[in-house]
Design a protein around this motif. Structure first.
Motif, mmCIF file in Angstrom:
data_model
loop_
_atom_site.group_PDB
_atom_site.id
_atom_site.type_symbol
_atom_site.label_atom_id
_atom_site.label_comp_id
_atom_site.label_asym_id
_atom_site.label_seq_id
_atom_site.Cartn_x
_atom_site.Cartn_y
_atom_site.Cartn_z
ATOM 1 N N LEU A 194 0.837 -1.200 0.000
ATOM 2 C CA LEU A 194 0.000 0.000 0.000
ATOM 3 C C LEU A 194 0.871 1.248 0.000
ATOM 4 C CD1 LEU A 194 -3.217 0.628 2.030
ATOM 5 C CD2 LEU A 194 -1.388 2.300 2.135
ATOM 6 N N GLY A 195 1.938 1.224 0.793
ATOM 7 C CA GLY A 195 2.850 2.361 0.847
ATOM 8 C C GLY A 195 3.541 2.610 -0.484
ATOM 9 N N VAL A 196 3.934 1.535 -1.173
ATOM 10 C CA VAL A 196 4.555 1.683 -2.499
ATOM 11 C C VAL A 196 3.586 2.365 -3.456
ATOM 12 C CG1 VAL A 196 5.428 0.429 -4.506
ATOM 13 C CG2 VAL A 196 6.115 -0.273 -2.216
ATOM 14 N N GLY A 197 2.333 1.894 -3.451
ATOM 15 C CA GLY A 197 1.333 2.515 -4.316
ATOM 16 C C GLY A 197 1.121 3.975 -3.980
ATOM 17 N N ALA A 198 1.116 4.298 -2.691
ATOM 18 C CA ALA A 198 0.910 5.687 -2.275
ATOM 19 C C ALA A 198 2.076 6.572 -2.687
ATOM 20 C CB ALA A 198 0.696 5.751 -0.765
ATOM 21 N N VAL A 199 3.297 6.074 -2.533
ATOM 22 C CA VAL A 199 4.470 6.861 -2.926
ATOM 23 C C VAL A 199 4.442 7.138 -4.430
ATOM 24 C CG1 VAL A 199 6.981 6.800 -3.172
ATOM 25 C CG2 VAL A 199 5.935 6.120 -1.014
ATOM 26 N N LEU A 200 4.201 6.095 -5.214
ATOM 27 C CA LEU A 200 4.138 6.286 -6.667
ATOM 28 C C LEU A 200 2.939 7.161 -7.053
ATOM 29 C CD1 LEU A 200 5.100 2.714 -7.937
ATOM 30 C CD2 LEU A 200 6.541 4.756 -7.756
ATOM 31 N N GLY A 201 1.834 7.015 -6.320
ATOM 32 C CA GLY A 201 0.687 7.877 -6.577
ATOM 33 C C GLY A 201 1.002 9.333 -6.297
ATOM 34 N N GLY A 202 1.740 9.591 -5.216
ATOM 35 C CA GLY A 202 2.135 10.958 -4.911
ATOM 36 C C GLY A 202 3.050 11.534 -5.979
ATOM 37 N N VAL A 260 -0.794 15.205 -13.408
ATOM 38 C CA VAL A 260 -2.187 15.614 -13.567
ATOM 39 C C VAL A 260 -2.200 16.995 -14.210
ATOM 40 C CG1 VAL A 260 -4.351 16.139 -12.392
ATOM 41 C CG2 VAL A 260 -2.905 14.274 -11.563
ATOM 42 N N PRO A 261 -2.918 17.184 -15.324
ATOM 43 C CA PRO A 261 -2.902 18.491 -16.003
ATOM 44 C C PRO A 261 -3.339 19.615 -15.067
ATOM 45 C CG PRO A 261 -3.975 16.831 -17.371
ATOM 46 C CD PRO A 261 -3.759 16.199 -16.019
ATOM 47 N N TYR A 283 -7.041 20.403 -14.913
ATOM 48 C CA TYR A 283 -7.996 19.433 -14.360
ATOM 49 C C TYR A 283 -8.344 19.862 -12.931
ATOM 50 C CZ TYR A 283 -10.266 14.879 -13.862
ATOM 51 O OH TYR A 283 -11.192 13.877 -13.708
ATOM 52 N N PRO A 284 -9.578 20.303 -12.683
ATOM 53 C CA PRO A 284 -9.896 20.952 -11.395
ATOM 54 C C PRO A 284 -10.049 19.960 -10.244
ATOM 55 C CG PRO A 284 -11.839 20.862 -12.784
ATOM 56 C CD PRO A 284 -10.719 20.296 -13.608
ATOM 57 N N LYS A 285 -9.885 20.488 -9.053
ATOM 58 C CA LYS A 285 -9.977 19.648 -7.854
ATOM 59 C C LYS A 285 -11.398 19.142 -7.630
ATOM 60 C CE LYS A 285 -6.085 21.571 -5.217
ATOM 61 N NZ LYS A 285 -5.624 22.572 -6.201
ATOM 62 N N HIS A 286 -12.412 19.908 -8.051
ATOM 63 C CA HIS A 286 -13.770 19.436 -7.814
ATOM 64 C C HIS A 286 -14.141 18.272 -8.739
ATOM 65 C CE1 HIS A 286 -14.640 22.402 -11.043
ATOM 66 N NE2 HIS A 286 -15.728 21.691 -11.284
ATOM 67 N N HIS A 287 -13.270 17.931 -9.664
ATOM 68 C CA HIS A 287 -13.380 16.698 -10.434
ATOM 69 C C HIS A 287 -12.434 15.630 -9.859
ATOM 70 C CE1 HIS A 287 -15.675 18.011 -14.124
ATOM 71 N NE2 HIS A 287 -15.415 19.173 -13.544
ATOM 72 N N PHE A 288 -11.206 16.044 -9.571
ATOM 73 C CA PHE A 288 -10.187 15.067 -9.180
ATOM 74 C C PHE A 288 -10.492 14.422 -7.831
ATOM 75 C CE2 PHE A 288 -6.126 13.623 -7.497
ATOM 76 C CZ PHE A 288 -5.588 12.959 -8.597
ATOM 77 N N ILE A 289 -10.951 15.205 -6.866
ATOM 78 C CA ILE A 289 -11.226 14.648 -5.536
ATOM 79 C C ILE A 289 -12.308 13.577 -5.584
ATOM 80 C CG2 ILE A 289 -12.074 15.204 -3.216
ATOM 81 C CD1 ILE A 289 -10.647 17.925 -3.497
ATOM 82 N N PRO A 290 -13.455 13.807 -6.254
ATOM 83 C CA PRO A 290 -14.442 12.713 -6.359
ATOM 84 C C PRO A 290 -13.924 11.493 -7.105
ATOM 85 C CG PRO A 290 -15.472 14.819 -6.851
ATOM 86 C CD PRO A 290 -14.007 15.081 -6.776
ATOM 87 N N GLY A 293 -3.296 1.946 -2.444
ATOM 88 C CA GLY A 293 -2.337 2.965 -2.016
ATOM 89 C C GLY A 293 -2.299 4.154 -2.949
ATOM 90 N N LEU A 294 -2.386 3.887 -4.250
ATOM 91 C CA LEU A 294 -2.361 4.970 -5.227
ATOM 92 C C LEU A 294 -3.548 5.901 -5.033
ATOM 93 C CD1 LEU A 294 -1.332 4.668 -8.894
ATOM 94 C CD2 LEU A 294 -3.491 5.783 -8.371
ATOM 95 N N PHE A 295 -4.758 5.335 -4.946
ATOM 96 C CA PHE A 295 -5.936 6.172 -4.766
ATOM 97 C C PHE A 295 -6.019 6.726 -3.349
ATOM 98 C CE2 PHE A 295 -7.395 3.881 -8.569
ATOM 99 C CZ PHE A 295 -7.860 4.947 -9.316
ATOM 100 N N TRP A 296 -5.366 6.068 -2.411
ATOM 101 C CA TRP A 296 -5.350 6.528 -1.016
ATOM 102 C C TRP A 296 -4.761 7.936 -0.939
ATOM 103 C CZ3 TRP A 296 -6.808 3.384 3.274
ATOM 104 C CH2 TRP A 296 -6.531 3.917 4.541
ATOM 105 N N ILE A 297 -3.579 8.101 -1.522
ATOM 106 C CA ILE A 297 -2.929 9.416 -1.452
ATOM 107 C C ILE A 297 -3.640 10.410 -2.364
ATOM 108 C CG2 ILE A 297 -1.199 9.102 -3.284
ATOM 109 C CD1 ILE A 297 0.819 10.425 -1.308
ATOM 110 N N TRP A 298 -4.205 9.943 -3.469
ATOM 111 C CA TRP A 298 -4.982 10.831 -4.332
ATOM 112 C C TRP A 298 -6.237 11.321 -3.616
ATOM 113 C CZ3 TRP A 298 -5.229 8.556 -9.997
ATOM 114 C CH2 TRP A 298 -3.947 8.579 -10.545
ATOM 115 N N GLY A 299 -6.813 10.487 -2.784
ATOM 116 C CA GLY A 299 -8.028 10.876 -2.086
ATOM 117 C C GLY A 299 -7.786 11.846 -0.948
ATOM 118 N N PHE A 300 -6.659 11.705 -0.262
ATOM 119 C CA PHE A 300 -6.400 12.544 0.910
ATOM 120 C C PHE A 300 -5.709 13.859 0.543
ATOM 121 C CE2 PHE A 300 -6.967 8.641 3.518
ATOM 122 C CZ PHE A 300 -7.812 9.158 4.474
ATOM 123 N N ASN A 301 -4.602 13.799 -0.183
ATOM 124 C CA ASN A 301 -3.767 14.984 -0.368
ATOM 125 C C ASN A 301 -4.449 16.144 -1.094
ATOM 126 O OD1 ASN A 301 -1.847 13.253 0.753
ATOM 127 N ND2 ASN A 301 -0.193 14.250 -0.353
#
Length: 314
Positions: A131-139, A145-146, A149-156, A186-194
């Motif tokens: 999970l941590g590997v996925g989160a690091v690579l996700g970060g 991300v262009p 591409y707005p946050k009100h799209h990316f966060i959902p 892990g990838l979506f974990w960091i995308w969802g929080f940060n």
């Protein structure tokens, strides 16, 4: 955004190395050396704090704590953008956190990894490391991300992706598939929080930032405990129902396995549903857009939510 991403990468990098090493040591020497080492590491923190030079206290505006809390609550709940970002933080913490709490049970009840040999501890540690590997690579991938591409799209999108991947993990019965699913969790974990935390930082003024972020922190971490308790009740309730014979006849081990599936997959389904709803009924105020702005109007459907084509430069 970059500062939050860097902090997330740092945290999850430690999540990669620490559990993997701890799992090996736990299987070889037991838990005692781990507790000793963990205690000793706090000495380094104490030494660093003792050597940190004193900093002047921030200027005070004379307000007591409760009026400041009321101001922060009025900012969060009185405006559409901050409220929806706050809601995204709470939803992510509430429905995603049970995965980590239920992971040791999942390894034992579903993957049937033996406990007495230390193998269950090792597998749990490795899953957290993946999970941590996925989160690091996700970060690291967030920089691709262009900018349009707005946050009100990316966060959902990130919340729905986290719900989907945790749900897929909660339906797995094979460890190899579990490792693959956990990487994408892990990838979506960091995308969802940060991005949610970064969005709140961008909406609040410097004067209010500390108290608003403190309230968001308390709420997000507070609901984590609620999510864990609710997931445990759900799994235990399903297990008791199946073991009672009122639905069908199940062996105790099978009833426990199904209950553990529900404890992980149930909250994930709620997270997925919340992400889809946020993706359809998007809130442009999350990006500071106001009614009348050319990019404020949008179609309420998933495809437009995913592509954000109304925001793409022409």
């Amino acid at each position: 955004t970059k500062a939050f991403t860097l902090n997330g990468i740092q945290f999850n990098a430690a999540r990669v190395v620490g559990p993997a090493i701890a799992g090996v040591i736990l299987g070889i020497a037991g838990a005692t050396p781990l507790f000793v080492f963990n205690t000793v590491t706090f000495l380094a923190v104490l030494i660093a704090v003792s050597r940190t030079p004193d900093a002047p206290p921030p200027p005070q505006d004379g307000q007591r704590a409760w009026p400041q809390i009321r101001d922060a609550a009025a900012f969060i709940f009185g405006q559409k953008g901050p409220f929806c970002v706050f809601l995204a933080m709470v939803v992510m913490s509430l429905f995603a956190a049970p995965l980590i709490r239920m992971l040791p049970l999942y390894v034992i009840d579903v993957y049937r990894v033996p406990v007495d040999t230390g193998a269950a501890d090792l597998v749990t540690s490795l899953l957290i490391a993946v999970l941590g590997v996925g989160a690091v690579l996700g970060g690291l991938s967030l920089k691709y991300v262009p900018a349009w591409y707005p946050k009100h799209h990316f966060i959902p999108v990130a919340i729905a992706g986290a719900g989907l991947t945790i749900l897929l993990f909660g339906l797995t019965r094979h460890l190899t598939v579990g490792y693959i699913a956990m990487f994408f969790v892990g990838l979506f974990w960091i995308w969802g929080f940060n991005p949610a935390w970064a969005a709140m930082q961008g909406l609040v003024s410097d004067q209010m930032r500390g108290r608003v972020m403190a309230m968001a922190n308390v709420a997000a971490f507070g609901v984590t405990a609620i999510g864990n308790i609710a997931a445990g009740w759900l799994g235990e309730g399903v297990e008791k129902l199946l073991a009672s014979g009122r639905v069908a006849t199940f062996e105790p081990s099978v009833a426990k396995e199904i209950g553990t599936h529900f404890a992980v997959a149930g909250p994930a389904a709620g997270l997925l549903l919340a992400g889809v709803i946020m993706l359809i009924w998007r809130v442009p105020e999350v990006d500071g857009l106001k009614p009348g702005h050319p990019e404020y109007a949008h179609r309420r459907n998933i495809w437009d939510g995913l592509t954000a084509r109304s925001h793409r430069p022409r």
